[in-house]
Design a protein around this motif. Structure first.
Motif, mmCIF file in Angstrom:
data_model
loop_
_atom_site.group_PDB
_atom_site.id
_atom_site.type_symbol
_atom_site.label_atom_id
_atom_site.label_comp_id
_atom_site.label_asym_id
_atom_site.label_seq_id
_atom_site.Cartn_x
_atom_site.Cartn_y
_atom_site.Cartn_z
ATOM 1 N N TRP A 7 0.832 -1.188 0.000
ATOM 2 C CA TRP A 7 0.000 0.000 0.000
ATOM 3 C C TRP A 7 0.869 1.240 0.000
ATOM 4 N N PRO A 8 0.320 2.319 -0.574
ATOM 5 C CA PRO A 8 -1.005 2.356 -1.200
ATOM 6 C C PRO A 8 -1.017 1.689 -2.567
ATOM 7 N N ALA A 9 -2.178 1.534 -3.154
ATOM 8 C CA ALA A 9 -2.284 0.951 -4.482
ATOM 9 C C ALA A 9 -1.891 1.969 -5.551
ATOM 10 N N THR A 10 -2.273 3.197 -5.341
ATOM 11 C CA THR A 10 -1.900 4.273 -6.264
ATOM 12 C C THR A 10 -1.496 5.498 -5.455
ATOM 13 N N LEU A 11 -0.628 6.300 -6.056
ATOM 14 C CA LEU A 11 -0.114 7.464 -5.351
ATOM 15 C C LEU A 11 0.294 8.511 -6.379
ATOM 16 N N VAL A 12 -0.141 9.747 -6.153
ATOM 17 C CA VAL A 12 0.280 10.869 -6.982
ATOM 18 C C VAL A 12 0.984 11.860 -6.070
ATOM 19 N N GLN A 13 2.248 12.139 -6.367
ATOM 20 C CA GLN A 13 3.047 12.994 -5.508
ATOM 21 C C GLN A 13 3.748 14.068 -6.337
ATOM 22 N N PRO A 14 3.911 15.260 -5.792
ATOM 23 C CA PRO A 14 4.659 16.294 -6.526
ATOM 24 C C PRO A 14 6.157 16.051 -6.429
ATOM 25 N N VAL A 15 6.870 16.559 -7.418
ATOM 26 C CA VAL A 15 8.332 16.517 -7.400
ATOM 27 C C VAL A 15 8.846 17.160 -6.117
ATOM 28 N N GLY A 16 9.832 16.524 -5.510
ATOM 29 C CA GLY A 16 10.437 17.067 -4.299
ATOM 30 C C GLY A 16 9.782 16.610 -3.014
ATOM 31 N N SER A 17 8.654 15.916 -3.109
ATOM 32 C CA SER A 17 7.986 15.448 -1.900
ATOM 33 C C SER A 17 8.573 14.105 -1.460
ATOM 34 N N PRO A 18 8.347 13.721 -0.197
ATOM 35 C CA PRO A 18 8.868 12.435 0.276
ATOM 36 C C PRO A 18 7.963 11.282 -0.146
ATOM 37 N N LEU A 19 8.516 10.073 0.004
ATOM 38 C CA LEU A 19 7.782 8.873 -0.393
ATOM 39 C C LEU A 19 7.968 7.786 0.656
ATOM 40 N N SER A 20 6.899 7.053 0.896
ATOM 41 C CA SER A 20 6.997 5.853 1.715
ATOM 42 C C SER A 20 6.006 4.825 1.200
ATOM 43 N N TYR A 101 12.975 -21.276 -4.494
ATOM 44 C CA TYR A 101 13.116 -19.853 -4.205
ATOM 45 C C TYR A 101 12.568 -18.972 -5.301
ATOM 46 N N GLU A 102 11.502 -19.449 -5.948
ATOM 47 C CA GLU A 102 10.789 -18.561 -6.845
ATOM 48 C C GLU A 102 10.221 -17.399 -6.053
ATOM 49 N N GLN A 103 10.023 -16.287 -6.723
ATOM 50 C CA GLN A 103 9.535 -15.081 -6.058
ATOM 51 C C GLN A 103 8.032 -14.938 -6.242
ATOM 52 N N TYR A 104 7.394 -14.425 -5.196
ATOM 53 C CA TYR A 104 5.966 -14.162 -5.218
ATOM 54 C C TYR A 104 5.754 -12.666 -5.049
ATOM 55 N N PHE A 105 4.901 -12.119 -5.902
ATOM 56 C CA PHE A 105 4.776 -10.676 -6.016
ATOM 57 C C PHE A 105 3.512 -10.140 -5.361
ATOM 58 N N GLY A 106 3.624 -8.919 -4.858
ATOM 59 C CA GLY A 106 2.467 -8.203 -4.376
ATOM 60 C C GLY A 106 1.710 -7.553 -5.524
ATOM 61 N N PRO A 107 0.607 -6.867 -5.214
ATOM 62 C CA PRO A 107 -0.232 -6.276 -6.253
ATOM 63 C C PRO A 107 0.339 -5.013 -6.872
ATOM 64 N N GLY A 108 1.352 -4.424 -6.239
ATOM 65 C CA GLY A 108 2.004 -3.261 -6.823
ATOM 66 C C GLY A 108 1.430 -1.927 -6.379
ATOM 67 N N THR A 109 2.249 -0.889 -6.520
ATOM 68 C CA THR A 109 1.844 0.498 -6.271
ATOM 69 C C THR A 109 2.175 1.319 -7.505
ATOM 70 N N ARG A 110 1.164 1.993 -8.039
ATOM 71 C CA ARG A 110 1.372 2.882 -9.183
ATOM 72 C C ARG A 110 1.708 4.264 -8.664
ATOM 73 N N LEU A 111 2.939 4.722 -8.891
ATOM 74 C CA LEU A 111 3.387 6.043 -8.437
ATOM 75 C C LEU A 111 3.509 6.979 -9.624
ATOM 76 N N THR A 112 2.847 8.113 -9.513
ATOM 77 C CA THR A 112 2.965 9.167 -10.525
ATOM 78 C C THR A 112 3.524 10.401 -9.841
#
Lengths: 114, 114
Positions: A7-20, A101-112
């Motif tokens: 999480w989150p599933a999607t995120l829109v952030q301005p340039v220069g802002s922090p991310l987690s 040791y195959e990898q299992y993936f999460g649903p992903g986060t779309r960051l713009t």
């Protein structure tokens, strides 16, 4: 059974802002954990991987960082986002020993980053 | 250097037709091999894997893949595709001795004609 959450599933952030971005795994202990970024038409880029709490290996120099404060928690961070950080971020886990040791993936986060 | 090549960026087939997606790898020893599928906006799902033994591997959703050591290939096949198979497919390779990480191909996007 094991499950992986992002999480989150999607995120829109301005340039220069922090991310987690956060990733947690359930149903397994001491997993290997991975952060990938997927840009359009460019496949998967491994950013970080971790074999244990506090153990982080960086694959690509950049303004991103990762932390593993708990066994099944993996966090991707940035102090100041760049436009080029936009993409689809995937967390994955694998067992840490044995043959499977195959990898299992999460649903992903779309960051713009705007 | 280790590498995975998926020579086809896009493939279009008609619903009900057979499918073969190509994957070639370059590795120093016999690796572990994987195929993943990714639907739009979602994470990757493991379709099948080859570790050892029978070179024809059966996976989920009616897919199979054949490991051919002499050709360094691990092609994915399905005898009759369904519209729901439209997605992006990734081939991946990993060392059998766990000394290195999984390497993913750049993916093949499959389009299905009605």
């Amino acid at each position: 059974s094991q499950t992986i959450h992002q999480w989150p599933a999607t995120l829109v952030q301005p340039v220069g802002s922090p991310l987690s971005l956060e990733c947690t795994v359930e149903g397994t202990s001491n997993p290997n954990l991975y952060w990938y970024r997927q840009a359009a038409g460019r496949g998967l880029q491994l950013l970080f991987y971790s074999v244990g709490i506090g153990q982080i290996s960086s694959e690509v120099p950049q303004n991103l960082s990762a932390s593993r404060p708990q066994d099944r928690q993996f966090i991707l961070s940035s102090k100041k986002l760049l436009l080029s950080d936009s993409g689809f971020y995937l967390c994955a886990w694998s067992v840490s020993s044995g043959e499977h040791y195959e990898q299992y993936f999460g649903p992903g986060t779309r960051l713009t980053v705007t | 250097a280790q590498s995975v090549t998926q020579p086809d960026i896009h493939i279009t087939v008609s619903e009900g037709a057979s499918l073969e997606l190509r994957c070639n790898y370059s590795y120093g020893a016999t690796p572990y091999l994987f195929w993943y599928v990714q639907s739009p906006g979602q994470g990757l799902q493991l379709l099948l894997k080859y570790f050892s033994g029978d070179t024809l591997v059966q996976g989920i959703k009616g897919f199979e893949a054949e490991f051919k050591r002499s050709q360094s290939s691990f092609n994915l096949r399905k005898p009759s595709v369904h519209w729901s198979d439209a997605a992006e497919y990734f081939c991946a390779v990993a060392p059998a001795n766990r000394d290195d990480k999984i390497i993913f191909g750049k993916g093949t996007r499959l389009h299905i004609l009605p």
